[in-house]
Design an enzyme around this catalytic site. Structure first.
Site, PDB file in Angstrom:
ATOM      1  N   SER A  54     -78.314  55.917  31.466  1.00 55.38           N
ATOM      2  CA  SER A  54     -77.562  55.477  30.296  1.00 55.38           C
ATOM      3  C   SER A  54     -77.069  56.604  29.401  1.00 55.38           C
ATOM      4  O   SER A  54     -76.095  56.427  28.673  1.00 55.38           O
ATOM      5  CB  SER A  54     -78.411  54.511  29.481  1.00 55.38           C
ATOM      6  OG  SER A  54     -79.597  55.151  29.050  1.00 55.38           O
TER       7      SER A  54
ATOM      8  N   HIS B   6     -76.938  49.146  33.668  1.00 56.94           N
ATOM      9  CA  HIS B   6     -75.665  49.730  33.217  1.00 56.94           C
ATOM     10  C   HIS B   6     -74.605  49.700  34.313  1.00 56.94           C
ATOM     11  O   HIS B   6     -73.721  50.566  34.352  1.00 56.94           O
ATOM     12  CB  HIS B   6     -75.861  51.172  32.747  1.00 56.94           C
ATOM     13  CG  HIS B   6     -76.344  51.270  31.327  1.00 56.94           C
ATOM     14  ND1 HIS B   6     -75.528  51.040  30.247  1.00 56.94           N
ATOM     15  CD2 HIS B   6     -77.561  51.534  30.826  1.00 56.94           C
ATOM     16  CE1 HIS B   6     -76.218  51.187  29.128  1.00 56.94           C
ATOM     17  NE2 HIS B   6     -77.464  51.480  29.456  1.00 56.94           N
TER      18      HIS B   6
ATOM     19  N   LYS C  90     -75.941  43.218  28.784  1.00 54.84           N
ATOM     20  CA  LYS C  90     -74.901  44.261  28.689  1.00 54.84           C
ATOM     21  C   LYS C  90     -73.565  43.666  29.150  1.00 54.84           C
ATOM     22  O   LYS C  90     -72.971  42.901  28.404  1.00 54.84           O
ATOM     23  CB  LYS C  90     -75.348  45.494  29.468  1.00 54.84           C
ATOM     24  CG  LYS C  90     -76.538  46.169  28.784  1.00 54.84           C
ATOM     25  CD  LYS C  90     -76.893  47.522  29.358  1.00 54.84           C
ATOM     26  CE  LYS C  90     -77.880  48.236  28.450  1.00 54.84           C
ATOM     27  NZ  LYS C  90     -79.281  48.176  28.936  1.00 54.84           N
TER      28      LYS C  90
HETATM   29  C1  LIG Z   1     -80.663  48.185  28.517  1.00 58.02           C
HETATM   30  C2  LIG Z   1     -81.590  48.490  29.612  1.00 58.02           C
HETATM   31  C3  LIG Z   1     -82.753  47.765  29.795  1.00 58.02           C
HETATM   32  C4  LIG Z   1     -83.201  46.710  28.836  1.00 58.02           C
HETATM   33  O1  LIG Z   1     -82.532  45.514  29.056  1.00 58.02           O
HETATM   34  P1  LIG Z   1     -82.904  44.268  28.128  1.00 58.02           P
HETATM   35  O2  LIG Z   1     -82.479  43.086  28.945  1.00 58.02           O
HETATM   36  O3  LIG Z   1     -82.145  44.432  26.868  1.00 58.02           O
HETATM   37  O4  LIG Z   1     -84.385  44.313  27.929  1.00 58.02           O
HETATM   38  C5  LIG Z   1     -83.544  48.057  30.885  1.00 58.02           C
HETATM   39  N1  LIG Z   1     -83.213  49.046  31.748  1.00 58.02           N
HETATM   40  C6  LIG Z   1     -82.105  49.774  31.592  1.00 58.02           C
HETATM   41  C7  LIG Z   1     -81.772  50.846  32.574  1.00 58.02           C
HETATM   42  C8  LIG Z   1     -81.253  49.530  30.525  1.00 58.02           C
HETATM   43  O5  LIG Z   1     -80.175  50.273  30.344  1.00 58.02           O
END
Ligand SMILES: *Cc1c(COP(=O)(O)O)cnc(C)c1O
Length: 415
Positions: free
Chosen positions: A190, A218, A249
């Site tokens: 990320s 992502h 996301k």
């Molecule tokens: C955003 C993210 C998460 C968390 O996701 P949520 O559903 O908001 O808990 C987990 N792993 C990665 C790689 C992320 O970028």
């Protein structure tokens, strides 16, 4: 209130320490739906301002899509607000099963189980699959939720250097005596937008009889020709043992996550994953909306195609303008500034120009790697991108960093 001044003084001191280190995170109030154009109250208590949002994970621009909102309304009407139960007592509706099937089809796996978040999926999955006699071999830069999930699992932990396949292979050789091994990586990282070499990872997994686990948060919805994720992008669609990902996301951005992959692992998660067993069902509104999202992005690749074009346009123009950006193809575009204060100052000035971005510095990224992380969306129109590029160029010019590389920027501003 029970605790003493001794404890209070300690906590106050911790907060002060964070402030003095310049890493105190302030929240800004958005007074509109999440979108390319947002209304923000910042600093809190001042008048609101219209700005363009360049820091959401709203990759496909679906967070406020009318069809998705309508599907959420339909879910609310037809299946109610809350389930007041975990899945295995009385918290499973037909629509939950429908979404799990759709995700399975979309991700190219055998089965899927929903969690309240991807953080929860990661908190549950390792402990279900592995035990003391097993090994977890993780990329050094995996997401914090994976780090925490691995902590909850008794298997031995090994790290390999970020995306370094030789080092991964060394670790696989070192762990030959373990019962099971699991290679663990983010699909896309990320902070940098780095794409894990899943083709090579799958090959090594096959060679050394190790499972492959990918967190594709992502990436799900837009990476790869039909947006299935990093596995599609890398040519190993259908070959990943375990995928975890988020609905929070690209897929509408509400909340929810899943473990998707080999059927027996998913079945075991339903029996044993603690965040699945002991936390409430994802509510119906989110499920019906997510079902609509999967329908939308399965029917056409228009949105991921637009995102790809937007990303390429922005990356090209920003490079031409003289910014030092990390190369790649992902809509995460790190504008490298190296110095933490410079990143903060530029983000503030950009906000005043109507562009909402955030400066990232230690401990979110390594020391001396401060940056502004821009995130491109299919919700951005060309005029939005042009406005951002113009604002960046103006502000970057004020700080005299255009055309300058790492060495020169550090000479001017220090680490
Ligand atoms: C955003 C993210 C998460 C968390 O996701 P949520 O559903 O908001 O808990 C987990 N792993 C990665 C790689 C992320 O970028």
């Amino acid at each position: 209130m029970a605790y003493s001044n001794k404890a209070k003084e300690f906590f106050d001191g911790e907060i002060k320490g964070i402030q003095e280190a310049g890493t105190f995170k302030e929240e800004r109030f958005i007074e509109s739906p999440q979108a390319a154009n947002i209304t923000v109250e910042y600093p809190v208590g001042t008048d609101t301002k219209e700005v363009l949002n360049f820091c959401a994970n709203n990759y496909l621009g679906l967070s406020n899509h009318p069809d998705v909102i309508k599907a959420a309304h339909d879910g609310l009407e037809s299946r109610g607000y809350g389930m007041s139960s975990v899945r295995f007592i009385c918290g499973t509706q037909d629509i939950h099963d429908e979404l799990e099937r759709k995700l399975t089809e979309f991700l190219g796996t055998e089965a899927t189980v929903l969690f309240a978040s991807c953080m929860d999926a990661n908190a549950g999955v390792f402990d279900v699959v592995l035990d003391k006699e097993d090994a977890m071999i993780a990329d050094r830069l995996v997401h914090a939720s994976i780090v925490d999930g691995m902590r909850l699992c008794k298997a031995q932990l090994y790290n390999y250097k970020h995306m370094n396949m030789d080092h991964l292979e060394e670790k696989l050789k070192e762990t030959q005596d373990c019962r099971f091994r699991m290679i663990i990586t983010d699909g896309v990282f990320s902070m940098d937008g780095d794409i894990a070499p899943l083709d090579k990872i799958v090959e090594l997994g096959g060679k050394y009889d190790a499972m492959v686990m990918v967190d594709d948060s992502h990436s799900t919805g837009f990476m790869g020709k039909t947006g299935r994720g990093t596995h599609e992008h890398c040519g190993v669609f259908g070959k990943i043992d375990i995928i975890t990902t988020t609905l929070g996301k690209a897929l509408g951005g509400a909340s929810g996550g899943c473990v998707s992959g080999r059927k027996e692992i998913v079945d075991l998660c339903r029996q044993r994953a603690r965040p699945y067993l002991f936390s409430n069902t994802v509510p119906p509104v989110i499920i019906t909306a997510a079902n609509k999202v999967i329908d939308l992005i399965s029917k056409t690749t228009d949105r991921r195609d637009k995102l790809e074009n937007n990303t390429e346009y922005f990356r090209t123009k920003m490079t031409e303008a003289g910014f030092d950006i990390r190369e790649g193809v992902h809509p995460i575009v790190p504008i490298m500034l190296y110095n933490a204060k410079l990143a903060q100052d530029m983000a503030r000035d950009l906000y005043n120009e109507g562009i909402y971005v955030i400066g990232f510095s230690f401990p979110v990224v390594a020391k001396g790697q401060a940056r502004i992380r821009v995130q491109i969306s299919a919700g951005h129109e060309k005029e939005h991108l042009d406005k951002a590029i113009a604002a960046f160029t103006k502000v970057g010019g004020n700080y005299n960093i255009l055309g300058k590389g790492k060495k020169e920027i550090i000479e001017m501003y220090g680490y």
